[in-house]
Design an enzyme around this catalytic site. Sequence first.
Site, PDB file in Angstrom:
ATOM      1  N   GLU A  65      32.808  29.599  -4.061  1.00 39.82           N
ATOM      2  CA  GLU A  65      33.152  28.232  -3.653  1.00 39.82           C
ATOM      3  C   GLU A  65      32.050  27.248  -4.047  1.00 39.82           C
ATOM      4  O   GLU A  65      30.867  27.514  -3.892  1.00 39.82           O
ATOM      5  CB  GLU A  65      33.366  28.185  -2.126  1.00 39.82           C
ATOM      6  CG  GLU A  65      33.788  26.810  -1.643  1.00 39.82           C
ATOM      7  CD  GLU A  65      34.400  26.843  -0.246  1.00 39.82           C
ATOM      8  OE1 GLU A  65      35.253  27.731  -0.005  1.00 39.82           O
ATOM      9  OE2 GLU A  65      34.020  26.010   0.587  1.00 39.82           O
ATOM     10  N   THR A  96      35.741  22.177  -3.222  1.00 45.23           N
ATOM     11  CA  THR A  96      36.055  21.531  -1.936  1.00 45.23           C
ATOM     12  C   THR A  96      36.459  20.069  -2.129  1.00 45.23           C
ATOM     13  O   THR A  96      36.326  19.502  -3.219  1.00 45.23           O
ATOM     14  CB  THR A  96      34.864  21.632  -0.967  1.00 45.23           C
ATOM     15  OG1 THR A  96      33.750  20.945  -1.539  1.00 45.23           O
ATOM     16  CG2 THR A  96      34.507  23.096  -0.712  1.00 45.23           C
ATOM     17  N   TRP A  97      36.938  19.468  -1.042  1.00 45.18           N
ATOM     18  CA  TRP A  97      37.587  18.153  -1.071  1.00 45.18           C
ATOM     19  C   TRP A  97      36.998  17.317   0.056  1.00 45.18           C
ATOM     20  O   TRP A  97      37.060  17.717   1.212  1.00 45.18           O
ATOM     21  CB  TRP A  97      39.086  18.408  -0.837  1.00 45.18           C
ATOM     22  CG  TRP A  97      39.998  17.217  -0.869  1.00 45.18           C
ATOM     23  CD1 TRP A  97      40.337  16.408   0.189  1.00 45.18           C
ATOM     24  CD2 TRP A  97      40.752  16.732  -1.975  1.00 45.18           C
ATOM     25  NE1 TRP A  97      41.246  15.466  -0.197  1.00 45.18           N
ATOM     26  CE2 TRP A  97      41.524  15.647  -1.535  1.00 45.18           C
ATOM     27  CE3 TRP A  97      40.851  17.127  -3.310  1.00 45.18           C
ATOM     28  CZ2 TRP A  97      42.381  14.937  -2.371  1.00 45.18           C
ATOM     29  CZ3 TRP A  97      41.705  16.417  -4.140  1.00 45.18           C
ATOM     30  CH2 TRP A  97      42.461  15.346  -3.677  1.00 45.18           C
ATOM     31  N   TYR A 323      30.368  31.383  -0.204  1.00 42.59           N
ATOM     32  CA  TYR A 323      29.998  29.976  -0.103  1.00 42.59           C
ATOM     33  C   TYR A 323      28.683  29.809  -0.846  1.00 42.59           C
ATOM     34  O   TYR A 323      27.624  30.170  -0.340  1.00 42.59           O
ATOM     35  CB  TYR A 323      29.856  29.582   1.369  1.00 42.59           C
ATOM     36  CG  TYR A 323      31.182  29.649   2.103  1.00 42.59           C
ATOM     37  CD1 TYR A 323      32.141  28.657   1.886  1.00 42.59           C
ATOM     38  CD2 TYR A 323      31.489  30.679   2.979  1.00 42.59           C
ATOM     39  CE1 TYR A 323      33.374  28.710   2.529  1.00 42.59           C
ATOM     40  CE2 TYR A 323      32.720  30.732   3.628  1.00 42.59           C
ATOM     41  CZ  TYR A 323      33.662  29.752   3.397  1.00 42.59           C
ATOM     42  OH  TYR A 323      34.871  29.804   4.022  1.00 42.59           O
ATOM     43  N   ALA A 463      24.161  33.080 -30.834  1.00 45.70           N
ATOM     44  CA  ALA A 463      25.034  34.173 -30.370  1.00 45.70           C
ATOM     45  C   ALA A 463      24.496  35.513 -30.859  1.00 45.70           C
ATOM     46  O   ALA A 463      23.847  35.595 -31.899  1.00 45.70           O
ATOM     47  CB  ALA A 463      26.448  33.962 -30.903  1.00 45.70           C
TER      48      ALA A 463
END
Lengths: 646, 646
Positions: A65, A96-97, A323, A463
Site C-alpha cells: 500500500e 490511498t484516497w 502498509y 541492461a
Amino acid sequence: MVNETQHTCSASSSSKSDGGSSSGSESSKDSSRCSTPVLDADRHERLREKMRRRQDSGDKWFSLEFFPPRTANAAVNLISRFDRMGAGGPLFIDVTWHPAGDPGSDKETSSMIIANTAVNYCGLETILHMTCCNQSKDDITGHLQKAKRLGLKNIMALRGDPAGEEWEEEVDGFNYAVDLVKHIRNEFDDYFDICVAGYPKGHPEAESYEADLRHLKEKVFAGADFIITQLFFRSKTFLKFMKDCQAIGITCPIIPGIFPIQGYHSLRQLVKLSKLEVPQEIKDVIEPIKDNDAAIRNYGVELAVSMCRELLDSGMVHGLHFYTLNREVATTEVLKRLGIWKEDPRRPLPWAVSAHPKRRVEDVRPIFWASRPKSYIYRTQEWDDFPNGRWGNSSSPAFGELKDYYLFYLKSKSPREELLKMWGEELTGEESVFEVFTCYITGEPNKNGHKVTCMPWNDDPLATETNLLKEQLEKVNRRGILTINSQPNINGKPSTDPIVGWGPSGGYVFQKAYLEFFTSSEIVTALLKVLKKYELRVNYHIVNVKGQNITNAPDLQPNAVTWGIFPGREIIQPTVVDPVSFLSWKDEAFALWIEQWAKLYEEESPSRMIIQYIHDNYYLVNLVDNDFPLENCLWQVVDDTFELLN
Amino acid sequence: MVNETQHTCSASSSSKSDGGSSSGSESSKDSSRCSTPVLDADRHERLREKMRRRQDSGDKWFSLEFFPPRTANAAVNLISRFDRMGAGGPLFIDVTWHPAGDPGSDKETSSMIIANTAVNYCGLETILHMTCCNQSKDDITGHLQKAKRLGLKNIMALRGDPAGEEWEEEVDGFNYAVDLVKHIRNEFDDYFDICVAGYPKGHPEAESYEADLRHLKEKVFAGADFIITQLFFRSKTFLKFMKDCQAIGITCPIIPGIFPIQGYHSLRQLVKLSKLEVPQEIKDVIEPIKDNDAAIRNYGVELAVSMCRELLDSGMVHGLHFYTLNREVATTEVLKRLGIWKEDPRRPLPWAVSAHPKRRVEDVRPIFWASRPKSYIYRTQEWDDFPNGRWGNSSSPAFGELKDYYLFYLKSKSPREELLKMWGEELTGEESVFEVFTCYITGEPNKNGHKVTCMPWNDDPLATETNLLKEQLEKVNRRGILTINSQPNINGKPSTDPIVGWGPSGGYVFQKAYLEFFTSSEIVTALLKVLKKYELRVNYHIVNVKGQNITNAPDLQPNAVTWGIFPGREIIQPTVVDPVSFLSWKDEAFALWIEQWAKLYEEESPSRMIIQYIHDNYYLVNLVDNDFPLENCLWQVVDDTFELLN
C-alpha cells in the site's frame, strides 16, 4: 508463473468407447479461443481470480500500500519505487484516497493519476481506494467512470472520515462503505473487483466488535470480493478475527494488513489516526530506543517477520498486505526474509507488460523505446487497438505529440546538479560528449570522478544484456559512434536463459543483432559506402533531426528483431524495427539532447552550443544484422567505416 | 522471382545537406505500408504491371491458352494439366469462350468455372475470354460481374463469330470487340486488365490490312492494356505487324500467339477456322508425313522453337503466348528448349498461393490440408478475410460443409479400375490396408505388381520432403500407424534450400516435426501412456470419427510448425496445427475412407466392411515435437508405444 491449462482427458484404458471429451465439428464455429497467443494466463485474469489461483496452488503472495505524493518530484520518486518494488512480484499495490488532496483530479500527484501510472506505466495490478462520506452520488460516479476509463479494475470501497464532529447520516446519502459497494455494483455491474476494510479489533466507532462484524458481512454480501484488514500487532488478533468472520458466514479472502514499525513518530501518528493501542511489550522495547531510527526499524522488521510467519504457518493466510508508508527498506527486508520477494520472476515478454485491460493483449513493440517504455506507453495511450501479433496489422500508428510533457516523459529522475556532475559542468567539444557516452558504457568514473549512471535516452544503468557487448560498445563510443540502444544476436537460447530468456519454459528465443547510435555526417558518409558491401545482410535507417531519411528497408516493412518459439503456440515476435514509428522516435531521441542535456547549461554558453550543434548536425542511425545464425557483423561494419575514414 | 524494392537514397557524399529523401514525422500518420508482409511483390501486382516489370528486367516469359473441356472427367484432367504446366511458371493462362457452350454458367465445364478454378485453386494468373456479338448488354454485364465476384481480374475482349450469314450491325449493340472494351471501362472502370486480339495478317473480314490496324488502335485507345495476336507461321509476319502497329501509335505490349503444329488434323481445322494460309514450305514437309503424328509433332516443335528464337532475338518480343489446344507435350518441349520453362521457381510460401485478389494476403494455413490444398480453398471460399499473419486473428473459422461436392473435392483423379489395382481388388483384413499404405511410402509395387501412386488423402506421389522420412515411415506403416501427413524438423536451413526452402533468399526456414496418422484404439491406448513421458515436449490431438477428442494443446491455441525469418521482415508462420480446424479436417479425413476407398467395393462385401470398420473404430492422431533443435522424438514415441504393446 506460467500455468498451462491442459485439456487432457486421460483415456488410458477407456479410450475405445468414451475416453475423450466429446466435441464435434460444431465446435469450430463457436470456439472460445483467445484471439492472441496466451503466453501468461496471469495477464488475462482479474484480481480476484489471481488471488483464488494463488490460494489453490499454495503459492504465497504479498501486496503493497502506498499513499499519493505531495509534489511532482515525490511522484517521480514514487514511480521509481513502484518499479523497484514491482520487481519483487507483488500481487497488487493499492493507492490511498484523501478527499482533501483532490484525489480524483488530473494532477500528477492525485490518487487517480498515481494509480493510473502504476497500472499503465509500471504494469502493476492496482487497487484505487475511494471514500464516499460527504460526497455526492454524481461525484462518486464520475470518479468511478474515470477510473474505468483509465483502465483501473479494482476499488477499495471506504467510508472515509466524516468532515467535522457534527456529522450525521444523510438520508439516501453515502453514509457507510456498504453504500459505496452497492452503488458500484448497481452502476458498474461486475466490472470492478471490490475490496473492503476489516477491523480485527472492531472499528473504533462501532457499537461493538460483534456489530462491526455484522457491518463487514453486509459489505461482503453487498458485493465485495475480498477484505483487507486494518493493521494489528499480534497474529492471534487477526486469526481470532478471521475465525469470527467465518463463523458468521464471511467466506471471501481476508488479507491481513501488516505494518512493519519503521520509526517512532510514524508509529505514534498511525496509532493516533487508527485509534489502536500499542501492546505494552512493544512499547517497552521502543521507548528506550525512540531516537535510534535504525534500531527501531530493525526491531520492526523482526516483529513483522515473526508475526507474518505465525500467520502463514497458521494455514489460514495466503497473502500479506503491507502498509509501506511509501518506504522501501523495511517492507523489502521483511519480504526477503519471509522468502516471498521474488526478484526477476519469469518475464512473459522481453519488455514489461502494461496492466491496462486494453493493453494486456499487446505483444509487439518497436525496439526504439526499449529503454523508455513509459514514454512509449504514454505516446500510444490513445490507440484503440494494440498491435496484436504483428505490427503490420496496425495500419498507421499516430504517436502522441512531443509537446505533451509528463512526469517521466522528457524529464530525468535525477536532479540537475547530479546530471551536471555526470555529463560535465562544462563541455569543451564533441569529444567531451564522446567521453560521457563511454563512461556510461564502461561504468568507470569520468575525469571528475563521477560515475555516469544514466543518459538522456536511458534513465537506468546499462541492461545486463548490453553488458554482453560492453567491450565493443566502449571502443565505438570513444570514436564518436554514440550508442543509445543495442542487442546481441541470439540463435535459439532456451526461454529460461537468465539474461536473454522470456516467455514460458520449453521454448527458444532468438534475436537479430541491433545497434542504434548518433553520429556525425562525416561518419555517416563513410558508413553508407561501407553498407553497400552489406546490402543484403544489413538493414539500416539513417535520419537527421530534419527528417532526411536514408534506408534500405523494403516497402516500409517492419523487421522482427526478437522472437520466440514455444511449445504448442504461435510464433511470438515482441520486438520489431519499424520504419514508420522510427520517425516518431527520431523526434523524441533528438529532443532529449536539448530537453535533458543542453538545457542544463546557460543559453549561449559553449556547452549548450556543443549539444545544440550535435542535435542539429548528427544523424540517428540504426543497423540490423539479419543473419542471426552468424557472428554479428555490425562491429565489422563500424570497423570498416573507421578504416575508410583513416 | 523476388524483387525487393529498395527505398535507398545514395547519400555517399551529399548526405550532409540533402542526401536523403525528406520525410518528416508526419509520414507516420499516412504511411502506405502494406498490412501484411510482402514476401513477393508479384502477389500484389496486376497482370499489366507484371508484364511491364518483366519487360524492364529483360526476363522473358510465356503464357498458355486452353479451351474449356466438354466433360467433368476432362475438367479433372485439365485441372491436373494446369498444375503440371503451372509448375513451369507461365505469366498467365487464358481460357477461351464459346457462346454455344454456356460459357458463363456454373457448370463444372464452363469457361467461367474453369477460369475460376485456375485462379483460385491452381493459383494461376488467368485471362477469361469473353465475346460480345449477339449478346445483350445485361448478359455481358452479368458475366463481368460474376467474373469479378470469382476473383478474375483479366478479360480478353473479343467480338466472337456472328451467328449465321445474315448478321448485321445492331445500332447501340455490341458489334465489335471495341464495344466490349468500352463497356468494360464504362461499367468497371479500371478493375479489369483488358486484352484484345491482333491479326498479323489482318482480320479475314477486314476491308484491308491497314483498316484492321486502325480497328486495333481503336481497341487500344478504348482502354485495352495489351494485345495477343492470332497465330502466324513466320516470325517476319509478326515483326512487320509489330512495326506497323508502332508506326500508327500503338505502344502497349503485343504478344505473339504461337501455335506449335501438333498434328495434321488439328492444323487443318485451325487453319480453316482462322482462314489463314499455311505457307507452301510447311505444307511440303507435312503432307508426306501426315499420318505420322510423332513426326509432325517433332517438326512442329522444331518450327516453333526456331520461330520463337527469331522473335526473342529480335529484341522486340518479351513474352510468347502458346495455343496449347489443351495438350501438354509439344508446348512444354518448346518452352524447355527455349529455356523459359522454369521448373520449381522459388516458392513464396511452403504451399501454393491462390491468385484470388482476396486471398493474395493469405499467409497461414493449417497443416492438415497440405496434400489437399484445393479442398482447403474450396471449404474456406466463403471467408471474408484470410488469416492475416496469425491464425488466431480469425476468431471462429467456419468450414464449408462436407455435403458440398466438387470436381476435386472428394473425388480421385484416377478411375475406379486403377484405384482397385492400387488399393486392392479384395481386402483380406486390416493388414492388407497397412500393406497399401506401406507400398505408397516405399514406391514398391504391391503383391499384384501395381505401384501405389496415390491415396485417398493424397492424390499425388510422395513429396520430396517426405522422402527424408521414408525409412521411418515404412516401418511404422507396416505396423498399423497409417501415416497421411508428416514433415521433418528443420532448425534454420537457408530459405534457398531446394527441398525445404521457401520465401525470399537470405532467410532461414524452420519446422517442428509433425506426424499424422490413423491408428487403432489399442495403439492409441498405449500411445497415450507413452505420451505422458513426453508431456512437455510433444503436443497431440487424437480424435475418432464421432469427435471424441483427446489433446494437451493449451487453450485451443494454434501451434506454429513452419516458420521463416527473412531480412528486413516480420516473422512468417505459414503452417500451423490448429486445434479448432482439426475437427473440420477430421470429418474430411474420415469421409475419404468411405467416399474414395470403401465405395470402390460392393455394399456388404468383406472389403467394404474392412474399410468401414477402420472408419468407425480408428483414431486420427497428430503429433508435434516442439523441440525443433533436437533430434525428432516422434519415432521414439512410436517405438515406445510398440514396445509397450509387446
